[in-house]
Design a protein around this motif. Structure first.
Motif, PDB file in Angstrom:
ATOM      1  N   GLU A 145       0.825  -1.208   0.000  1.00 29.97           N
ATOM      2  CA  GLU A 145       0.000   0.000   0.000  1.00 29.97           C
ATOM      3  C   GLU A 145       0.861   1.260   0.000  1.00 29.97           C
ATOM      4  N   THR A 146       1.928   1.247   0.778  1.00 25.46           N
ATOM      5  CA  THR A 146       2.810   2.406   0.854  1.00 25.46           C
ATOM      6  C   THR A 146       3.496   2.666  -0.481  1.00 25.46           C
ATOM      7  N   VAL A 147       3.945   1.597  -1.147  1.00 17.96           N
ATOM      8  CA  VAL A 147       4.593   1.739  -2.454  1.00 17.96           C
ATOM      9  C   VAL A 147       3.611   2.300  -3.477  1.00 17.96           C
ATOM     10  N   LEU A 148       2.361   1.834  -3.443  1.00 17.80           N
ATOM     11  CA  LEU A 148       1.354   2.361  -4.364  1.00 17.80           C
ATOM     12  C   LEU A 148       1.123   3.852  -4.145  1.00 17.80           C
ATOM     13  N   GLN A 149       1.039   4.264  -2.898  1.00 18.74           N
ATOM     14  CA  GLN A 149       0.850   5.683  -2.603  1.00 18.74           C
ATOM     15  C   GLN A 149       2.059   6.503  -3.046  1.00 18.74           C
ATOM     16  N   THR A 150       3.262   5.959  -2.830  1.00 18.39           N
ATOM     17  CA  THR A 150       4.482   6.661  -3.241  1.00 18.39           C
ATOM     18  C   THR A 150       4.526   6.818  -4.754  1.00 18.39           C
TER      19      THR A 150
END
Length: 169
Positions: A145-150
């Motif tokens: 999820e964090t990578v997608l947001q980044t």
């Protein structure tokens, strides 16, 4: 109003409302029906809800709004009871669950399959063996999820830089 209290998980307030001074002029079978429905919901007893519906059938089935919401309440209680019964098992026969709940196998199977499709239960139905196989809930991977947001934010930055560069030239 009583049905709203029941549907919003405030069933414990219903007896107080029914016994209140303002409700005395409306006393009758309709209020007693709501009292039993609230008691069944408070106990999370599907059996008590079915009993109340059979005992007060005319009062609860005449109004289409009440009938619709009672069906939704029945479905909710059925799903909650199924989830509670299935929780300790990794594999269990649907026939066994149906006998514990005193419901037809078809009803239990249809509800379990709907719960699986709605992702309310993690498992599969083995219809050949007539069993439910439960999977352990996998922990949510927060890195993904964090990578997608980044990546989304980086895309916005690149777009912003591109528009600024286009204005300069």
């Amino acid at each position: 109003m009583l049905l709203c209290k029941i549907m919003t998980n405030q069933a414990e307030e219903v007896p107080g409302l029914i016994d209140g001074k303002n409700a005395l002029k409306y006393a009758g079978r309709e209020l007693e029906a709501m009292r039993e429905v609230a008691a069944a919901y408070k106990k999370r007893s599907l059996e008590a809800l079915i009993e109340a519906q059979s005992k007060y059938g005319s009062e609860l089935a005449e109004d289409p709004v009440i009938r619709f919401h009672l069906q939704a309440l029945y479905d909710t209680l059925l799903e909650q009871n199924l989830a509670r019964l299935v929780e300790p098992f990794s594999r269990v026969h649907i026939r066994h669950i149906a006998s514990l709940m005193k419901l037809p196998v078809e009803t239990v199977e249809a509800t379990l399959s709907q719960m699986i499709l709605d992702k309310k239960f993690n498992g599969i139905l083995d219809q050949g063996a007539g069993a439910l196989i439960a999977y352990q809930d996998s922990p949510q991977n927060e890195t993904y999820e964090t990578v997608l947001q980044t990546m989304d934010q980086m895309g916005r930055v690149v777009d912003s830089l591109y528009t600024r560069a286009a204005r300069l030239s």
